[in-house]
Scaffold this motif. Structure first.
Motif, PDB file in Angstrom:
ATOM      1  N   VAL A  98      22.950   5.497  40.145  1.00 49.01           N
ATOM      2  CA  VAL A  98      21.593   4.537  39.363  1.00 49.01           C
ATOM      3  C   VAL A  98      21.273   3.505  40.424  1.00 49.01           C
ATOM      4  O   VAL A  98      19.997   3.258  40.304  1.00 49.01           O
ATOM      5  CB  VAL A  98      22.449   4.087  38.130  1.00 49.01           C
ATOM      6  CG1 VAL A  98      21.411   2.977  37.520  1.00 49.01           C
ATOM      7  CG2 VAL A  98      22.613   4.949  36.959  1.00 49.01           C
ATOM      8  N   ALA A 117      26.002   6.508  37.676  1.00 51.88           N
ATOM      9  CA  ALA A 117      25.667   7.427  36.766  1.00 51.88           C
ATOM     10  C   ALA A 117      26.908   7.766  35.858  1.00 51.88           C
ATOM     11  O   ALA A 117      27.022   7.679  34.647  1.00 51.88           O
ATOM     12  CB  ALA A 117      24.698   8.593  37.409  1.00 51.88           C
ATOM     13  N   GLU A 132      18.946  11.773  31.743  1.00 53.88           N
ATOM     14  CA  GLU A 132      18.497  11.907  33.336  1.00 53.88           C
ATOM     15  C   GLU A 132      17.139  12.585  33.283  1.00 53.88           C
ATOM     16  O   GLU A 132      17.253  13.685  32.844  1.00 53.88           O
ATOM     17  CB  GLU A 132      19.728  12.334  34.016  1.00 53.88           C
ATOM     18  CG  GLU A 132      19.460  12.439  35.410  1.00 53.88           C
ATOM     19  CD  GLU A 132      20.693  12.843  36.321  1.00 53.88           C
ATOM     20  OE1 GLU A 132      20.305  14.216  36.828  1.00 53.88           O
ATOM     21  OE2 GLU A 132      21.518  12.425  36.279  1.00 53.88           O
ATOM     22  N   TYR A 168      17.684   3.498  34.491  1.00 53.95           N
ATOM     23  CA  TYR A 168      18.972   2.693  33.973  1.00 53.95           C
ATOM     24  C   TYR A 168      19.496   3.668  32.913  1.00 53.95           C
ATOM     25  O   TYR A 168      20.902   3.652  32.426  1.00 53.95           O
ATOM     26  CB  TYR A 168      18.670   1.229  33.553  1.00 53.95           C
ATOM     27  CG  TYR A 168      20.124   0.602  33.574  1.00 53.95           C
ATOM     28  CD1 TYR A 168      20.668   0.447  34.523  1.00 53.95           C
ATOM     29  CD2 TYR A 168      20.516   0.211  32.091  1.00 53.95           C
ATOM     30  CE1 TYR A 168      21.902  -0.498  34.569  1.00 53.95           C
ATOM     31  CE2 TYR A 168      21.748  -0.544  32.114  1.00 53.95           C
ATOM     32  CZ  TYR A 168      22.352  -0.927  33.319  1.00 53.95           C
ATOM     33  OH  TYR A 168      23.564  -1.516  33.351  1.00 53.95           O
ATOM     34  N   HIS A 189      22.947   5.521  33.426  1.00 57.59           N
ATOM     35  CA  HIS A 189      24.170   5.160  33.450  1.00 57.59           C
ATOM     36  C   HIS A 189      24.704   5.326  32.084  1.00 57.59           C
ATOM     37  O   HIS A 189      24.312   5.085  30.957  1.00 57.59           O
ATOM     38  CB  HIS A 189      23.737   3.672  33.513  1.00 57.59           C
ATOM     39  CG  HIS A 189      25.180   2.917  33.534  1.00 57.59           C
ATOM     40  ND1 HIS A 189      26.304   3.249  34.167  1.00 57.59           N
ATOM     41  CD2 HIS A 189      25.321   1.937  32.564  1.00 57.59           C
ATOM     42  CE1 HIS A 189      27.360   2.249  33.582  1.00 57.59           C
ATOM     43  NE2 HIS A 189      26.838   1.560  32.718  1.00 57.59           N
TER      44      HIS A 189
END
Length: 626
Positions: free
Chosen positions: A517, A508, A457, A326, A329
């Motif tokens: 995501v 994302a 990420e 998450y 995001h």
């Protein structure tokens, strides 16, 4: 010298002997339904004869002793079988209760809630801008986490109940031990003249058997006394007595040494202690086996603890893996949920961060374009402060133990232009030794005013660093903020998302239609991940998929329950056999007692006839004198 009055004495001895024999038989019949009574038998022997010519002249009979038909060897086996049976029965009943909290076959429980949860992600991935789908996902997440919490609380409730039962059982053990010591005083007094305290010994055996059902005991009763002349099954214990629990003296003759149940400081559950007369205490918890208390300890500190640990490991991994994904995001602010000391070496912390892993810090403009991307690779000796410095630094001199952009410098875009790198848009902070605080990343005011966002990420999703998920930078699930290992007990949907599910993001990049995501979340259910025990997140519990790990945990509970049933069936069959053997030796047989009653009644009548005959003889003598 022989006398006619010897006959009266002989008849009287016969009456007395038969009367005592009838009383003993009646005592047996009266206690025929008493499960703790041992049948008694009179031992009749002749009185010392009168030495005469031409031979010894008998002087009747006497009751030399009243014995109980008791085989100490069989009784010892009965205590052992009862101890094993109670141990297995208690474990079986408790594991049945634990198993009932995993009703997966009824389309309920954690597994089915997890399937509904991932189904909601699947629906959401098709349209990450749909508020209705966000609300549905939030509700599925609430149900999923509530099911985990409820299951954990129910099992923890059983564990706490066992702790309370242990306290009560220790009190009962002490009560029984005190009564045994008091009975030993009475037995010693009654048997000091050579008699047999049969009923008192029965009472002591009753207490011993009750004690053996609670805990494994070792009893020494001195030299055993077999008597084949009375009964081939008669093996009575001696006058000495010593009973120990967990290798410690509990009852020594008439002296009683209580055991204690206390909660050590900082411990959730109690321990069992032996206290000497000088008040020095020894922990004997690990030396106690068998019986209900042994079962409670094996369940509380073993099987149930493992089940709770598996649930915690499942919940902890779910939280870390989900939050790690998450973090991709895009947002304008990230703040972890665990207070950290920036000088702490990451590899020496309890967090499951792979210091050989790498992750990207990405900055997006208002249109969703990546304006800066920096790759960070953690060295084994990197600290949390080093990571913060690597995000803010613009030169290698400002960074230690973190490799930036694979060592290619701090020009994140490779355009030799100042002012458009990650450090120009983000600020990173972390606490210190004196004031630990969560790791936090935020946009500069200028970047915030431009509508920029950022995300974290993984560089290699197959070998993630888990940095963002471990420190809780961007959270879909909340866990204990104090770092408590009881993750399963406190896992929830993130509070801000729970309050307003429309904040849930499946994208994302901050652009409409992006579902990066959501797709990653959907894929999580199929990925094999490492499961860690929350109390020691460096120790890998297992590597499996979420569903695979949970099924393995449930199967372990089912296998333990099945084994408990099998052990109980075996011990029950053994106990039945030993009880039958014991009853055949020691219990009252009404048919036998009625036969004895008629025999002794006939003897009593015959002895009375002897006295009547002697009386007539005396009357004849008196009549001759007249």
């Amino acid at each position: 010298m022989a006398s006619i009055f010897n006959g009266l004495h002989i008849g009287y001895s016969g009456l007395k002997t038969s009367q005592i024999a009838i009383d003993t038989t009646g005592h047996n019949i009266a206690n025929a339904e008493n499960p703790d009574y041992t049948r008694q038998r009179v031992v009749i022997s002749p009185n010392p004869p009168l030495n005469t010519v031409p031979g010894d002249l008998g002087l009747g009979a006497k009751i030399s002793e009243i014995v109980r038909i008791h085989d100490e060897f069989v009784y010892k086996r009965l205590k052992g079988a009862s101890n094993d049976n109670e141990y297995n029965r208690f474990r079986m009943d408790t594991m049945d209760e634990i198993s009932s909290y995993f009703p997966e076959i009824d389309k309920n429980g954690i597994y089915n809630a997890m399937q509904d949860y991932f189904d909601a992600w699947n629906d959401f991935s098709k349209n990450t801008d749909d508020s209705a789908l966000k609300i549905n996902l939030a509700q599925s997440a609430r149900t999923f986490t509530a099911t985990i919490r409820d299951t954990y609380d129910q099992i923890r409730g059983v564990q706490s109940s066992l702790d309370e039962q242990l306290r009560t059982s220790v009190d009962e053990i002490n009560r029984l031990g005190r009564q045994i010591a008091e009975l030993n005083v009475r037995i010693n007094t009654d048997e000091s003249a050579g008699n047999h305290a049969n009923d008192l010994r029965d009472q002591r055996d009753k207490l011993e058997l009750a004690l053996s059902k609670l805990v494994d005991i070792a009893v020494s009763k001195g030299n055993l006394r077999p008597d084949m002349t009375v009964d081939p099954n008669l093996v009575e214990s001696g006058s000495a007595y010593h009973l120990s629990i967990g290798g410690s003296s509990f009852v020594d003759g008439t002296t009683f040494h209580p055991i204690l149940f206390e909660n050590p400081e900082g411990e959730r559950y109690g321990r069992i202690y032996y206290q000497r007369q000088d008040h020095v205490k020894f922990d004997i918890t690990d030396f106690i086996r068998g019986g209900q208390v042994g079962a409670m300890l094996s369940l509380r500190d073993g099987d149930i603890d493992k089940t709770l640990e598996s649930l915690d490991s499942f919940a902890n991994t779910l939280v870390i893996q989900t939050n790690n994904l998450y973090a991709a995001h895009a947002t304008d602010n990230m703040r972890g949920d665990i207070p950290l000391d920036g000088s702490q070496v990451i590899s020496r912390s309890d967090l499951p961060i792979d210091t050989g892993g790498s992750f990207y810090v990405k900055v997006y403009d208002i249109d969703g374009n990546v304006v800066a991307k920096r790759k960070l690779t953690l060295a084994d000796d990197a600290t949390f402060r080093d990571v913060a410095d690597a995000i803010e630094a613009n030169a290698a001199a400002d960074v230690s133990h973190v490799v930036v952009n694979d060592g290619n410098g701090f020009d994140d875009n490779g355009d030799n232009v100042d002012g458009n790198d990650v450090n120009d848009y983000l600020k990173a902070t972390v606490g210190d030794t004196a004031n630990p605080s969560p790791f936090a990343i935020s946009l500069t005011q200028e970047a915030r005013d431009r509508g920029y966002t950022f995300a974290i990420e993984e560089a290699d999703p197959q070998n993630p660093s888990l940095f963002a998920g471990a420190v809780g930078l961007q959270r879909f699930f909340d866990r204990p903020a104090d770092g408590s290992p009881d993750v399963a007990r406190r896992i929830t949907l993130n509070r801000s998302l729970d309050d307003n599910p429309t904040r849930i993001g499946g994208n994302a990049a901050p652009i409409a239609g992006d579902n990066g995501v959501a797709n990653a979340m959907l894929q999580l259910q199929y990925e094999k991940v490492d499961f860690y025990a929350p109390a020691n997140s460096k120790s890998v519990h297992s590597t499996d998929t979420l569903s695979g790990f949970f099924r393995m945990s449930v199967t372990a509970v089912a296998d333990t329950t099945a084994a408990a049933h099998a052990s109980y069936d075996t011990s029950e069959a053994l106990l039945t056999a030993v009880v039958n053997e014991f009853d055949s030796i020691s219990k009252v047989d009404i048919d036998e007692e009625l036969t004895n009653l008629m025999k002794y009644q006939t003897g009593y009548s015959a002895s009375a006839k002897v006295i009547t005959t002697i009386d007539q003889m005396i009357q004849t003598l008196l009549g001759m004198k007249q």
